[in-house]
Motif scaffolding. Structure first.
Motif, PDB file in Angstrom:
ATOM      1  N   PHE A   1       1.172  -1.488   0.277  1.00  0.00           N
ATOM      2  CA  PHE A   1      -0.562   0.260   0.377  1.00  0.00           C
ATOM      3  C   PHE A   1       1.067   1.383  -0.148  1.00  0.00           C
ATOM      4  O   PHE A   1       0.863   2.220  -0.758  1.00  0.00           O
ATOM      5  CB  PHE A   1      -1.290  -0.248   1.238  1.00  0.00           C
ATOM      6  CG  PHE A   1      -2.016  -0.764   0.973  1.00  0.00           C
ATOM      7  CD1 PHE A   1      -2.839  -1.570   0.026  1.00  0.00           C
ATOM      8  CD2 PHE A   1      -2.224  -2.096   2.150  1.00  0.00           C
ATOM      9  CE1 PHE A   1      -3.971  -1.977  -0.320  1.00  0.00           C
ATOM     10  CE2 PHE A   1      -3.213  -3.082   2.342  1.00  0.00           C
ATOM     11  CZ  PHE A   1      -3.660  -3.032   1.246  1.00  0.00           C
ATOM     12  N   LYS A   2       2.183   1.535   0.968  1.00  0.00           N
ATOM     13  CA  LYS A   2       3.400   2.281   1.007  1.00  0.00           C
ATOM     14  C   LYS A   2       3.224   2.915  -0.498  1.00  0.00           C
ATOM     15  O   LYS A   2       3.816   3.764  -0.945  1.00  0.00           O
ATOM     16  CB  LYS A   2       3.892   2.014   1.728  1.00  0.00           C
ATOM     17  CG  LYS A   2       3.740   2.299   3.240  1.00  0.00           C
ATOM     18  CD  LYS A   2       4.459   2.183   4.333  1.00  0.00           C
ATOM     19  CE  LYS A   2       3.987   2.278   4.844  1.00  0.00           C
ATOM     20  NZ  LYS A   2       5.035   2.028   6.911  1.00  0.00           N
ATOM     21  N   VAL A   3       3.503   1.834  -1.319  1.00  0.00           N
ATOM     22  CA  VAL A   3       4.152   2.176  -2.124  1.00  0.00           C
ATOM     23  C   VAL A   3       3.347   2.880  -3.430  1.00  0.00           C
ATOM     24  O   VAL A   3       4.141   3.156  -4.032  1.00  0.00           O
ATOM     25  CB  VAL A   3       4.929   0.753  -2.896  1.00  0.00           C
ATOM     26  CG1 VAL A   3       4.998   0.501  -4.807  1.00  0.00           C
ATOM     27  CG2 VAL A   3       5.871  -0.162  -2.692  1.00  0.00           C
ATOM     28  N   VAL A   4       2.139   2.140  -3.332  1.00  0.00           N
ATOM     29  CA  VAL A   4       1.191   2.788  -4.681  1.00  0.00           C
ATOM     30  C   VAL A   4       1.278   4.528  -4.101  1.00  0.00           C
ATOM     31  O   VAL A   4       1.087   4.782  -5.059  1.00  0.00           O
ATOM     32  CB  VAL A   4      -0.271   1.999  -4.041  1.00  0.00           C
ATOM     33  CG1 VAL A   4      -1.644   2.871  -4.734  1.00  0.00           C
ATOM     34  CG2 VAL A   4      -0.448   0.615  -4.917  1.00  0.00           C
ATOM     35  N   VAL A   5       0.863   4.833  -3.095  1.00  0.00           N
ATOM     36  CA  VAL A   5       0.820   5.485  -2.596  1.00  0.00           C
ATOM     37  C   VAL A   5       1.831   6.414  -2.780  1.00  0.00           C
ATOM     38  O   VAL A   5       2.023   7.979  -3.694  1.00  0.00           O
ATOM     39  CB  VAL A   5       0.573   6.838  -1.026  1.00  0.00           C
ATOM     40  CG1 VAL A   5       0.552   7.386  -0.285  1.00  0.00           C
ATOM     41  CG2 VAL A   5      -0.635   5.795  -0.168  1.00  0.00           C
ATOM     42  N   LYS A   6       3.040   6.240  -2.471  1.00  0.00           N
ATOM     43  CA  LYS A   6       4.751   6.828  -2.620  1.00  0.00           C
ATOM     44  C   LYS A   6       4.358   6.657  -4.886  1.00  0.00           C
ATOM     45  O   LYS A   6       4.997   7.978  -5.180  1.00  0.00           O
ATOM     46  CB  LYS A   6       5.321   6.108  -3.064  1.00  0.00           C
ATOM     47  CG  LYS A   6       6.388   6.876  -2.690  1.00  0.00           C
ATOM     48  CD  LYS A   6       7.934   6.211  -2.148  1.00  0.00           C
ATOM     49  CE  LYS A   6       9.109   7.287  -2.103  1.00  0.00           C
ATOM     50  NZ  LYS A   6      10.839   5.960  -1.333  1.00  0.00           N
ATOM     51  N   LYS A   7       4.366   5.510  -5.118  1.00  0.00           N
ATOM     52  CA  LYS A   7       3.699   5.470  -6.832  1.00  0.00           C
ATOM     53  C   LYS A   7       3.055   7.149  -7.487  1.00  0.00           C
ATOM     54  O   LYS A   7       3.027   7.139  -8.862  1.00  0.00           O
ATOM     55  CB  LYS A   7       4.169   4.600  -7.201  1.00  0.00           C
ATOM     56  CG  LYS A   7       4.663   4.435  -8.619  1.00  0.00           C
ATOM     57  CD  LYS A   7       4.325   2.438  -9.382  1.00  0.00           C
ATOM     58  CE  LYS A   7       5.058   2.843 -10.491  1.00  0.00           C
ATOM     59  NZ  LYS A   7       5.495   1.278 -10.878  1.00  0.00           N
ATOM     60  N   TYR A   8       2.070   6.496  -6.561  1.00  0.00           N
ATOM     61  CA  TYR A   8       0.976   8.001  -7.091  1.00  0.00           C
ATOM     62  C   TYR A   8       0.298   8.448  -6.458  1.00  0.00           C
ATOM     63  O   TYR A   8      -0.971   8.440  -6.208  1.00  0.00           O
ATOM     64  CB  TYR A   8      -0.051   7.053  -7.259  1.00  0.00           C
ATOM     65  CG  TYR A   8       0.212   5.556  -8.687  1.00  0.00           C
ATOM     66  CD1 TYR A   8       0.725   5.513  -9.841  1.00  0.00           C
ATOM     67  CD2 TYR A   8       0.159   4.194  -8.651  1.00  0.00           C
ATOM     68  CE1 TYR A   8       0.793   5.161 -11.347  1.00  0.00           C
ATOM     69  CE2 TYR A   8       1.226   3.309  -9.176  1.00  0.00           C
ATOM     70  CZ  TYR A   8       1.230   3.174 -10.140  1.00  0.00           C
ATOM     71  OH  TYR A   8       1.651   2.254 -11.656  1.00  0.00           O
ATOM     72  N   PRO A   9       1.092   9.706  -6.151  1.00  0.00           N
ATOM     73  CA  PRO A   9       0.156  10.379  -5.381  1.00  0.00           C
ATOM     74  C   PRO A   9      -0.957  11.621  -5.951  1.00  0.00           C
ATOM     75  O   PRO A   9      -1.207  11.435  -5.012  1.00  0.00           O
ATOM     76  CB  PRO A   9       1.753  11.166  -4.535  1.00  0.00           C
ATOM     77  CG  PRO A   9       2.564  10.897  -5.548  1.00  0.00           C
ATOM     78  CD  PRO A   9       2.610  10.003  -6.096  1.00  0.00           C
ATOM     79  N   ASP A  10      -0.262  11.297  -6.439  1.00  0.00           N
ATOM     80  CA  ASP A  10      -1.340  12.483  -7.238  1.00  0.00           C
ATOM     81  C   ASP A  10      -3.246  12.138  -7.337  1.00  0.00           C
ATOM     82  O   ASP A  10      -3.738  13.142  -7.724  1.00  0.00           O
ATOM     83  CB  ASP A  10      -0.491  13.215  -8.554  1.00  0.00           C
ATOM     84  CG  ASP A  10       0.175  14.514  -8.577  1.00  0.00           C
ATOM     85  OD1 ASP A  10       0.868  14.729  -7.459  1.00  0.00           O
ATOM     86  OD2 ASP A  10       1.429  14.290  -9.466  1.00  0.00           O
ATOM     87  N   LYS A  11      -2.756  11.116  -8.033  1.00  0.00           N
ATOM     88  CA  LYS A  11      -4.568  10.185  -7.557  1.00  0.00           C
ATOM     89  C   LYS A  11      -5.014   9.394  -6.941  1.00  0.00           C
ATOM     90  O   LYS A  11      -5.984   8.838  -6.858  1.00  0.00           O
ATOM     91  CB  LYS A  11      -3.779   9.136  -9.206  1.00  0.00           C
ATOM     92  CG  LYS A  11      -3.403   8.030  -9.868  1.00  0.00           C
ATOM     93  CD  LYS A  11      -3.383   7.471 -10.516  1.00  0.00           C
ATOM     94  CE  LYS A  11      -2.536   6.146 -11.217  1.00  0.00           C
ATOM     95  NZ  LYS A  11      -2.643   5.742 -12.729  1.00  0.00           N
ATOM     96  N   THR A  12      -4.067   9.221  -5.610  1.00  0.00           N
ATOM     97  CA  THR A  12      -4.871   8.318  -4.495  1.00  0.00           C
ATOM     98  C   THR A  12      -5.459   9.281  -3.518  1.00  0.00           C
ATOM     99  O   THR A  12      -4.305  10.370  -3.249  1.00  0.00           O
ATOM    100  CB  THR A  12      -2.899   7.971  -3.913  1.00  0.00           C
ATOM    101  OG1 THR A  12      -2.855   7.423  -4.853  1.00  0.00           O
ATOM    102  CG2 THR A  12      -3.243   6.823  -2.764  1.00  0.00           C
TER     103      THR A  12
END
Length: 171
Positions: A140-151
């Motif tokens: 989950f942390k990876v998703v937040v970090k990789k896609y901050p503008d759309k998360t």
């Protein structure tokens, strides 16, 4: 609009997916519904991946659930918006128990037919411990970090309510 909803079991992913599906008049895919067949029998990753791949061909979709072995990165990449439910474990346990009381002896709408709602030791352990393994937390942390503008990260009911109010105002 393509929306991926991820997060911890019992946090409210299915409820939000249904709300967004009605609001945007968009079909929703609940991954639990295609992961299981009657009586909690699991389908293969290949079977699930085929279903998800076909569903993702639509111009608009809402996919709710984690299942990282099933086109997870593709879903995150293609989504216009990712909603990550990061509710605490006690809140998730409470919500799951409340859901159990509502659907006890029945199949909830976001689950495969013939999978009656259950609340057993294995599920409680999943909510409190196993589902929050370092591997899952990192995913989950990876998703937040990789896609901050759309998360969008939702940590509690108040944030969820505010998000839903905001969505209602958009149209």
């Amino acid at each position: 609009m393509k929306i991926a909803i991820i997060g911890y079991s019992g946090s409210g992913k299915s409820t939000l997916a249904n709300f967004l599906g009605q609001h945007y008049n968009c079909e929703v895919l609940h991954l639990d519904k295609i992961h299981f067949t009657s009586n909690w029998q699991e389908r293969t990753v290949d079977e699930m991946t085929d279903d998800i791949s076909t569903f993702m061909l639509q111009s608009d979709w809402i996919i709710e659930g984690n299942y990282s072995a099933c086109l997870y990165e593709e879903r995150m990449r293609e989504a216009d918006c990712i909603v990550y439910f990061n509710f605490n474990r006690v809140n998730c346990l409470y919500r799951a128990f409340r859901r159990y009381l509502t659907y006890r002896g029945k199949t909830r709408p976001s689950m495969a037919e013939g999978c009656n709602e259950k609340f057993d030791f294995a599920f409680v352990k999943w909510i409190l411990l196993d589902g929050r393994s370092q591997k899952n937390v990192t995913k989950f942390k990876v998703v937040v970090k990789k896609y901050p503008d759309k998360t969008i990260v939702l940590k509690n009911q108040k944030q969820l309510n505010n998000y839903m109010k905001k969505v209602k105002k958009l149209l």
